[in-house]
Design an enzyme around this catalytic site. Structure first.
Site, PDB file in Angstrom:
ATOM      1  N   GLN A 190     -41.197 -55.686 -38.847  1.00  0.00           N
ATOM      2  CA  GLN A 190     -41.882 -54.874 -39.863  1.00  0.00           C
ATOM      3  C   GLN A 190     -41.395 -53.427 -39.871  1.00  0.00           C
ATOM      4  O   GLN A 190     -41.782 -52.648 -40.750  1.00  0.00           O
ATOM      5  CB  GLN A 190     -43.409 -54.881 -39.617  1.00  0.00           C
ATOM      6  CG  GLN A 190     -44.057 -56.240 -39.805  1.00  0.00           C
ATOM      7  CD  GLN A 190     -44.117 -56.689 -41.268  1.00  0.00           C
ATOM      8  OE1 GLN A 190     -43.985 -55.883 -42.192  1.00  0.00           O
ATOM      9  NE2 GLN A 190     -44.300 -57.977 -41.487  1.00  0.00           N
ATOM     10  N   CYS A 341     -47.477 -65.897 -41.837  1.00  0.00           N
ATOM     11  CA  CYS A 341     -46.763 -66.842 -40.993  1.00  0.00           C
ATOM     12  C   CYS A 341     -47.702 -67.770 -40.243  1.00  0.00           C
ATOM     13  O   CYS A 341     -47.253 -68.618 -39.502  1.00  0.00           O
ATOM     14  CB  CYS A 341     -45.884 -66.090 -40.006  1.00  0.00           C
ATOM     15  SG  CYS A 341     -44.795 -64.978 -40.857  1.00  0.00           S
TER      16      CYS A 341
HETATM   17  N1  PLP Z   1     -42.579 -60.789 -36.461  1.00  0.00           N
HETATM   18  C1  PLP Z   1     -43.338 -60.119 -37.325  1.00  0.00           C
HETATM   19  C2  PLP Z   1     -43.960 -58.834 -36.905  1.00  0.00           C
HETATM   20  C3  PLP Z   1     -43.549 -60.620 -38.612  1.00  0.00           C
HETATM   21  O1  PLP Z   1     -44.297 -59.939 -39.480  1.00  0.00           O
HETATM   22  C4  PLP Z   1     -42.957 -61.859 -38.964  1.00  0.00           C
HETATM   23  C5  PLP Z   1     -43.222 -62.478 -40.282  1.00  0.00           C
HETATM   24  O2  PLP Z   1     -44.301 -62.293 -40.832  1.00  0.00           O
HETATM   25  C6  PLP Z   1     -42.131 -62.499 -38.027  1.00  0.00           C
HETATM   26  C7  PLP Z   1     -41.972 -61.940 -36.777  1.00  0.00           C
HETATM   27  C8  PLP Z   1     -41.420 -63.780 -38.356  1.00  0.00           C
HETATM   28  O3  PLP Z   1     -40.299 -63.511 -39.137  1.00  0.00           O
HETATM   29  P1  PLP Z   1     -39.587 -64.683 -39.997  1.00  0.00           P
HETATM   30  O4  PLP Z   1     -40.514 -64.973 -41.135  1.00  0.00           O
HETATM   31  O5  PLP Z   1     -38.292 -64.093 -40.431  1.00  0.00           O
HETATM   32  O6  PLP Z   1     -39.405 -65.839 -39.082  1.00  0.00           O
END
Ligand code: PLP
Length: 401
Positions: A190, A341
């Site tokens: 982020q 997520c």
């Molecule tokens: N880390 C953080 C802080 C996130 O906000 C997210 C996704 O929301 C992720 C990891 C995961 O990333 P990705 O969607 O590229 O797998």
């Protein structure tokens, strides 16, 4: 409602691709070769890939050899955690300690928990009520490991929180981790392109980033791995990416990721000021509605030091978050509760629990995140929609507004 009349305020979940990234993606789609092949087509792909690596490295203050392309933030986090644990315990069997925080993304929390079965001791540093993980709370967690006679293998603390937008004191945490002999990782998914950030100056061994959070495509990200980091691969195969992430690298996605990161970093200063002004107007407008709303996480008006420039997180007592989001969506406002997520799994947010938001009545929370397409008109429409929707969501929860 036609898509162009809707207000998209979920940039922390995924932000639309910027034109520079779309152009880079399209431009890299036609060269057909595998970047590992030795013929001319392969060499063309390899050249595109290495350009992307160099561009990405330059934008985040790293050396090109430190960039390991992955499928996104989740894979980068998993590699950082499982890869460090495997390498550290191999060189020092007592180094089984992992310090992380209570407000990490699931992409960090789950792989650390998964290592418990392999003998890891995981300690969660406590966040304060503003959602800040201080160096002192990391020191307390390291002390817990010491009392158990466990050496720390890894400290992993996110740079900026995805739900409440708080920005962590990463440099101080990295210093402390290094003094204690731990490798240090930050999930900066982020943060990249949103806060001033240089891998070289951060004191980190490992940093995760993701394309779709910063104007690049979904399905690509990177783990930045310092040259002195100890780490083993999680995915085994043809030994791509310094042997750390086997699998043919999707060159067009890598090219688009690099273009997006370079663009985000190059416009960051002006964009941050613009978003801080929109963010503050949105927060002030919402607090001024007299609906008993509060802000989740640290907030200093006019500043992007403790909170991401585009993050608004509002706690709404007396209603259910899902019905509020449903009503907002029907009113054309696209928001979320926090972590997209979590794949639609309902339930309380571990982040709100960690910052001590009261649980003795229903509490809704709405995250409205601004980005490069956001305008002042979006903000005013969101304020009006919240004014209409909160009383209705409260009525639906059986609590009179
Ligand atoms: N880390 C953080 C802080 C996130 O906000 C997210 C996704 O929301 C992720 C990891 C995961 O990333 P990705 O969607 O590229 O797998």
């Amino acid at each position: 409602m036609p898509a162009d009349l809707r207000v998209y305020l979920d940039h922390a979940a995924t932000t639309p691709m910027v034109p520079a990234a779309v152009e880079a993606l399209i431009g890299a789609l036609s060269p057909a070769g595998n970047s590992s092949s030795l013929h001319a087509s392969g060499r063309r792909s390899k050249a595109l890939l290495e350009d992307a690596r160099e561009g990405l490295a330059a934008a985040v203050g790293a050396h090109p050899s430190e960039v390991v392309f992955t499928s996104g933030g989740t894979e980068a986090d998993n590699l950082a955690i499982a890869g460090t644990y495997a390498a550290r315990t191999r060189e020092e069997p007592a180094a089984r300690g992992i310090v992380t925080s209570s407000i990490e993304h699931h992409a960090v929390l789950e792989p650390t928990e998964a290592l418990v079965a392999a003998g890891a001791h995981v300690v969660h540093a406590v966040a304060d009520t503003d959602g800040i993980i201080s160096a002192d709370s990391i020191a307390d967690a390291l002390e817990v490991l010491r009392t158990r006679s466990v050496r720390p293998a890894l400290v992993s603390v996110m740079w900026a929180n995805n739900e409440i937008g708080t920005i962590q004191p990463v440099a101080a945490i990295a210093d402390l981790a290094q003094e204690n002999g731990a490798q240090v990782h930050s999930d900066a998914v982020q943060a990249v392109g949103r806060v001033p950030l240089s891998f070289r100056d951060s004191g980190l061994h490992l940093l995760s980033l993701s394309g779709h959070k910063l104007g690049g495509p979904m399905g690509v990200g990177a783990l930045i791995v310092a040259r002195d980091a100890v780490i083993e691969p999680v995915v085994h195969g043809g030994g791509h990416e310094r042997g750390l992430r086997s699998g043919t690298v999707p060159v067009p996605l890598a090219a688009a990721l690099a273009a997006a990161v370079s663009h985000a970093v190059s416009v960051r200063k002006e964009e941050s000021s613009r978003l801080v002004a929109l963010r503050d107007r949105l927060i002030e407008g919402l607090l001024g509605l007299d609906l008993d709303l509060t802000v989740g996480g640290a907030w200093t008006p006019g500043s992007a030091h403790d909170r991401l420039p585009g993050n608004v997180h509002i706690i709404v007592p007396g209603c259910d978050a899902d019905s509020l989001l449903f009503l907002l969506d029907a009113a054309g406002i696209e928001a979320s509760t926090g972590s997209a997520c979590q794949a639609g799994v309902p339930g309380r947010s571990h982040v709100l629990d960690a910052i001590g938001v009261s649980t003795d009545q229903p509490v809704g929370a709405v995250r409205l995140t601004l980005g490069h397409t956001s305008t002042g008109d979006d903000v005013e429409r969101a304020i009006s929609a919240v004014r209409e929707c909160v009383p209705r969501a409260r009525a639906a929860a059986g609590v009179l507004a």
